[in-house]
Scaffold this active site. Structure first.
Site, mmCIF file in Angstrom:
data_model
loop_
_atom_site.group_PDB
_atom_site.id
_atom_site.type_symbol
_atom_site.label_atom_id
_atom_site.label_comp_id
_atom_site.label_asym_id
_atom_site.label_seq_id
_atom_site.Cartn_x
_atom_site.Cartn_y
_atom_site.Cartn_z
ATOM 1 N N GLU A 95 8.098 -1.482 3.417
ATOM 2 C CA GLU A 95 7.928 -2.040 1.831
ATOM 3 C C GLU A 95 7.913 -0.735 0.787
ATOM 4 O OE1 GLU A 95 5.183 -5.077 -0.806
ATOM 5 O OE2 GLU A 95 4.493 -4.180 1.352
ATOM 6 N N HIS A 96 6.664 0.017 1.255
ATOM 7 C CA HIS A 96 6.473 1.007 0.356
ATOM 8 C C HIS A 96 6.687 2.347 1.459
ATOM 9 C CE1 HIS A 96 4.374 -1.248 -2.563
ATOM 10 N NE2 HIS A 96 3.784 -1.969 -1.648
#
Length: 442
Positions: free
Chosen positions: A334-335
């Protein structure tokens, strides 16, 4: 010394490697059966079930069926309850987020002359109703309100509603109400969890059903979205937080440890890894973690310790830079932070990440709150096929075609050939001489 899971990638077999790629919501079997009766109760009982679940699951003892929607007075009171400094930070973030998403807004329509006299293109129109989910269970998230509301407003969605779990007092987090109003959304429901997804899908006496729901949530929310995907568009898969902090040997491991804790503090179901081919960086990170944890609130430090010592977090030491790239792409985070004095040297090697934040001055914190790109991101390897939430998630595309009389004969002939080959007689008839008398009338 804080207990931290340390994995040496070259010492893992295929099964252990695959285990590192799993997320807390990868297996939802434990939630699906529990969510089904919640959905059915909302479908059949409406507001009464929503209020009951708010009291039962969120501890909102005073929540009643006639109080599910935030009132104008509650919005007004929120501006008095929130510090001016926080309101200014929300305004600052919304301004940057709006500037970024304005650039994403497509032209309402484009047409291109494909052949002389034959035109084709696209038209973009907003989705008519979207539910925006803002979690609350382990904190309050006006930032999620900003990230979901602003692109929806930029896209021009006419019917927007925020769903967020009620407080124990039966209210809504004040900063969330401030962010909603400043972003341009005035409808907020005190409903969270799986029941919020059901309410968005089916509606209730108070709530109008929506065509789509977006926003991150717990495995309960993810399970409900999956079960209701035939009723409401569940949007991109956004579950519990996850991050990879990649660090090469140009940075201090203490900095990597500092950023490793950002997403790890969200909750025990988060995922957070430091990935490095440098043993020095790994050792420095391990040494720095106790001091960094000591500067956190004990509530958040407890979550971080659980994540970093468990099955979904820790430090991964790889045998080479290429092995680091390969793991990141397999994980599809995601990040992703690229901690390096030359992050652009690594950027071209990364193909599977929803958000890539580059260099020591771009921690996930800034991306989450105020840089401008959307921080509602696909999780659980969703980055392999999804991107961040954007204006495009709130619009739909229609193809446009327009053929003039002069262009028609050539296109009709070629289409008729293919229709005949595929065995569709009515297709062929529609572009045959049978059409000609109708075209010449009048």
């Amino acid at each position: 010394m804080t207990e931290v899971s340390v994995h040496h990638l070259d010492q893992l077999d295929a099964e252990a490697y695959a285990a590192l790629l799993r997320r807390s919501e990868t297996d939802l079997s434990g939630f699906i059966d529990k969510v089904k009766p919640i959905i059915e109760a909302v479908r059949t009982e409406g507001d009464a079930a929503l209020a009951r679940f708010g009291r039962e699951f969120d501890g909102a003892t005073g929540l009643q069926a006639d109080g599910l929607k935030a009132t104008e007075a509650e919005f007004d009171a929120a501006f008095d309850a929130v510090d001016a400094e926080v309101i200014e930070a929300i305004r600052f973030g919304i301004d940057n987020i709006r500037t970024f998403h304005d650039e994403q807004k497509p032209e309402p329509m484009w047409l291109r002359e494909i052949r002389p006299g034959a035109y084709a293109g696209d038209r973009f129109t907003p989705i008519q109703s979207v539910a925006l989910y803002v979690p609350r269970g382990k904190g309050s998230f006006p930032s999620v309100t900003m990230m979901t509301s602003v692109p929806a407003v930029v896209a021009g969605v006419p019917n927007l509603a925020i769903f967020t779990p009620p407080s124990p007092e039966g209210g809504v987090d004040a900063a969330t109400l401030v962010a909603a109003r400043l972003a341009g959304v005035e409808t907020v429901y005190k409903v969270g969890g799986a029941q919020a997804v059901a309410a968005a899908a089916y509606g209730s006496q108070t709530i109008k059903p929506a065509l789509k729901i977006v926003g991150p949530g717990s495995p309960w929310v993810v399970a409900a979205k999956r079960l209701l995907s035939g009723v409401i568009d569940p949007g991109l898969p956004a579950g519990p937080s996850e991050a990879i902090i990649f660090a090469d040997d140009s940075v201090d491991g203490g900095l990597a440890a500092l950023d490793l804790l950002i997403e790890a503090e969200h909750g025990p179901d988060s995922s957070a890894y430091l990935v490095t081919h440098s043993q020095r960086v790994a050792d420095e990170a391990l040494a720095a973690l106790p001091a960094h944890l000591a500067r956190m609130t004990e509530y958040r430090a407890g979550f971080a310790r659980t994540v970093l010592s468990g099955r979904h977090g820790g430090i991964i030491v790889t045998p080479s830079l290429q092995a680091s790239y390969d793991f990141i792409n397999a994980y599809a985070p995601e990040h992703l932070e690229l901690l390096s004095t030359d992050p652009f040297a690594h950027l071209g090697q990364i193909t599977e990440a929803a958000e890539i934040l580059m260099g020591p001055y771009t921690p996930v914190t800034i991306g989450n709150f105020c840089l401008g790109p959307n921080a509602v991101l696909p999780t659980s390897r969703g980055a392999r096929t999804f991107g961040p939430l954007s204006v495009s998630d709130f619009v739909k595309r229609s193809s446009i075609g327009y053929v003039t009389a002069g262009a028609y004969p050539e296109l009709a002939h070629q289409a008729g050939v293919l229709a005949r080959y595929e065995g569709f007689s009515s297709h062929e008839n529609a572009v045959s001489d049978l059409r000609t008398p109708y075209l010449t009338k009048g």
